[in-house]
Design an enzyme around this catalytic site. Structure first.
Site, mmCIF file in Angstrom:
data_model
loop_
_atom_site.group_PDB
_atom_site.id
_atom_site.type_symbol
_atom_site.label_atom_id
_atom_site.label_comp_id
_atom_site.label_asym_id
_atom_site.label_seq_id
_atom_site.Cartn_x
_atom_site.Cartn_y
_atom_site.Cartn_z
ATOM 1 N N ASP A 61 34.578 36.879 8.685
ATOM 2 C CA ASP A 61 33.179 37.189 8.939
ATOM 3 C C ASP A 61 32.478 35.847 9.085
ATOM 4 O OD1 ASP A 61 30.488 37.773 8.878
ATOM 5 O OD2 ASP A 61 30.613 39.185 7.215
ATOM 6 N N VAL A 62 32.014 35.535 10.280
ATOM 7 C CA VAL A 62 31.477 34.199 10.531
ATOM 8 C C VAL A 62 30.187 33.931 9.756
ATOM 9 C CG1 VAL A 62 32.530 34.155 12.821
ATOM 10 C CG2 VAL A 62 30.140 34.864 12.594
ATOM 11 N N TYR A 170 18.426 36.608 21.550
ATOM 12 C CA TYR A 170 19.756 36.358 22.118
ATOM 13 C C TYR A 170 19.774 35.146 23.051
ATOM 14 C CZ TYR A 170 24.196 37.126 24.480
ATOM 15 O OH TYR A 170 25.455 36.961 24.996
ATOM 16 N N LYS A 174 21.771 31.321 22.555
ATOM 17 C CA LYS A 174 22.789 30.715 23.412
ATOM 18 C C LYS A 174 22.363 29.315 23.862
ATOM 19 C CE LYS A 174 25.771 34.034 23.186
ATOM 20 N NZ LYS A 174 27.061 33.840 22.469
#
Length: 247
Positions: A61-62, A170, A174
């Site tokens: 789980d990051v 989102y 990025k």
């Protein structure tokens, strides 16, 4: 120490991540399937093995802290025990954050949650695995980004097909990920570690409600290419299938 090159792909139990694992496996790599869901992870490992891939499961789980059994630290210890080193790390796991994402409507907690996974998660995993990557003769790190994170595209009136809908969590996550990639490239300059970002394109996955026009296999191609770069290849760059993506 594994005789085969060894890769770890985060979020590899489905979609683009699974196809990255499958593609690397088809090239003769041993592939760690990083995923937090135990059932889906083991199903993916079984499917890959049935296709002839030397796959192994890596609970991960990051967003977990170092004390958790499925943390990046624990995952690195598992890969060290089982394979002895890591040759390529593909940071693929990510979330969108759902809707709404107009900046006037979004809940600030949504931005925190998305950045925690898409950026800080990459930082956690990369730092945990760098000691194993340094044991490789040709270590590679691939951060799966998106063209929606390109500030050049976001500020252009000619790039509507590259930026998608307004997404105040989102898309900036990025952009942030791309900036982190550049900072790693600066720090690792002069070493044999190559690190790059890639865009898979608009792929039909559950991340976007299967609205994309590309297949997960097509979306995996750029990451596979960067994960297997020859020595002397590019670092600190951003690519898709068509070539270099502007920051």
């Amino acid at each position: 120490m594994s005789e085969k090159p060894v890769a770890l792909v985060t979020g590899a139990n489905k979609g683009i991540g699974y196809e990255i694992a499958a593609g690397l496996g088809a090239l003769g790599w041993a592939v760690g399937v990083g995923a937090r869901d135990d059932v889906r992870r083991e199903e993916a490992v079984a499917k890959l093995r049935a296709a002839g891939v030397d796959a192994f499961g890596v609970p991960l789980d990051v967003t977990a802290d170092d004390a958790a059994p499925n943390s990046a630290k624990a995952a690195a210890e598992l890969v060290e025990r089982e394979r002895g080193r890591l040759d390529s790390l593909v940071n693929n796991a990510g979330i969108t954050g759902g809707s709404p994402q107009e900046p006037t409507l979004i809940d600030p907690d949504t931005i925190r949650t998305v950045v925690e996974t898409n950026v800080i998660g990459v930082l956690r995993v990369t730092n945990a695995f760098l000691p194993l990557l340094r044991r490789s003769a040709s270590p590679r790190i691939v951060n799966v980004s998106s063209s929606v994170g390109s500030l050049t595209y976001q500020s252009s009136t000619q790039a509507d097909n590259k930026v998608g809908p307004i997404a105040a969590a989102y898309s900036p996550s990025k952009s942030f990920l791309n900036a982190i990639t550049l900072q790693y490239a600066r720090e690792l300059a002069g070493t044999n570690v190559l690190i790059n970002s890639c865009c898979p394109g608009h792929v039909a996955t559950d991340l976007n409600g299967f609205r994309g026009h590309r297949t997960p296999e097509q979306g995996a191609a750029a990451a596979i290419r960067l994960a297997t770069l020859a020595d002397g290849g590019p670092t600190g760059r951003f690519f898709d299938d068509e070539g270099e993506v502007p920051w």
